[in-house]
Design a protein around this motif. Structure first.
Motif, short mmCIF file in Angstrom:
data_model
loop_
_atom_site.label_atom_id
_atom_site.label_comp_id
_atom_site.label_asym_id
_atom_site.label_seq_id
_atom_site.Cartn_x
_atom_site.Cartn_y
_atom_site.Cartn_z
N GLY A 152 -10.62 -3.93 -2.63
CA GLY A 152 -10.06 -4.49 -1.07
C GLY A 152 -10.98 -5.52 -0.59
N GLN A 153 -12.16 -5.38 -0.52
CA GLN A 153 -13.34 -6.32 -0.08
C GLN A 153 -13.18 -7.76 -0.99
N ASP B 241 0.85 -1.36 0.08
CA ASP B 241 -0.06 -0.33 -0.03
C ASP B 241 0.89 1.25 0.24
N LYS C 202 -6.22 -4.03 1.74
CA LYS C 202 -6.46 -2.73 2.08
C LYS C 202 -7.08 -1.98 0.86
N GLU C 203 -7.59 -0.97 1.08
CA GLU C 203 -8.06 0.04 0.08
C GLU C 203 -6.83 0.87 -0.62
N ASN C 204 -5.92 1.10 0.45
CA ASN C 204 -4.79 1.69 -0.08
C ASN C 204 -3.84 0.87 -1.08
N SER C 205 -3.89 -0.56 -0.87
CA SER C 205 -3.17 -1.58 -1.48
C SER C 205 -3.75 -1.68 -2.85
N LYS D 176 -12.33 0.28 -2.45
CA LYS D 176 -12.86 -0.10 -1.31
C LYS D 176 -13.46 -1.52 -1.82
#
Length: 180
Positions: free
Chosen positions: A146-147, A95, A152-155, A143
């Motif tokens: 990520g799910q 991330d 992670k969203e940042n990743s 987001k």
């Protein structure tokens, strides 16, 4: 047959409608599989597994208007490809964004044939390719990605940016080689 007619006939058990569904969406589904799995044989395997799931879980599909069946099939193909990539690859997501000068200039895709662009996407590392496809072609937010991928969203945002940079470099190199 319209999409709605195909759905209604499959719900009644029509094998002819199942064939019509396959015939109408196999090319589209294969194109989706090839975005994730750049090798033809792997993509064919994804296509086969996906249609097995489509038909074995068809009772769960609820028709919601024209295009909903196509979207449902695409989601199954994408999920199947992602699952296969995750089984095959040890993907490390980050991330953090590498220190590189910002090169957010628009890239002209006009001189790049779609098949060449798809091959370029296929050369991306698996993590980059999954995030890129989910964000660009399936319009998923970071987001949501990520799910889906368990990151992670940042990743997701970082992987997307890196994929975009790699593709921009490949596209610019292609254009330079073919200028004349």
């Amino acid at each position: 047959m319209t999409e709605q007619q195909i759905v209604e006939a499959i719900h009644k058990g029509s094998r002819k409608a199942m064939r019509a569904l396959y015939d109408s969406l196999a090319g589209y589904a294969m194109a989706t599989a090839l975005r994730y799995m750049p090798h033809q044989e792997e993509a064919k395997d994804i296509l086969q597994e996906s249609f097995l799931k489509v038909f074995s879980h068809f009772n769960q599909f609820k028709y919601q208007g024209e295009g909903s069946l196509r979207a449902w099939v695409q989601r199954i193909v994408s999920n199947e490809a992602i699952n296969q990539i995750q089984k095959q690859s040890r993907i490390i997501y980050t991330d953090t964004i590498a220190d590189q000068p910002e090169e957010e200039a628009e890239v002209n895709l006009d001189p790049v044939p779609p098949k060449v662009l798809n091959r370029m996407i296929g050369t991306l590392p698996p993590g980059y390719r999954m995030v890129f496809n989910l964000h660009v072609f399936e319009d998923k937010s970071h987001k949501e990605i990520g799910q889906i991928l368990g990151i992670k969203e940042n990743s997701s945002a970082s992987q997307y940016l890196r994929a975009k940079r790699m593709l921009a470099k490949q596209i610019n190199e292609y254009i330079k080689r073919h200028e004349k």
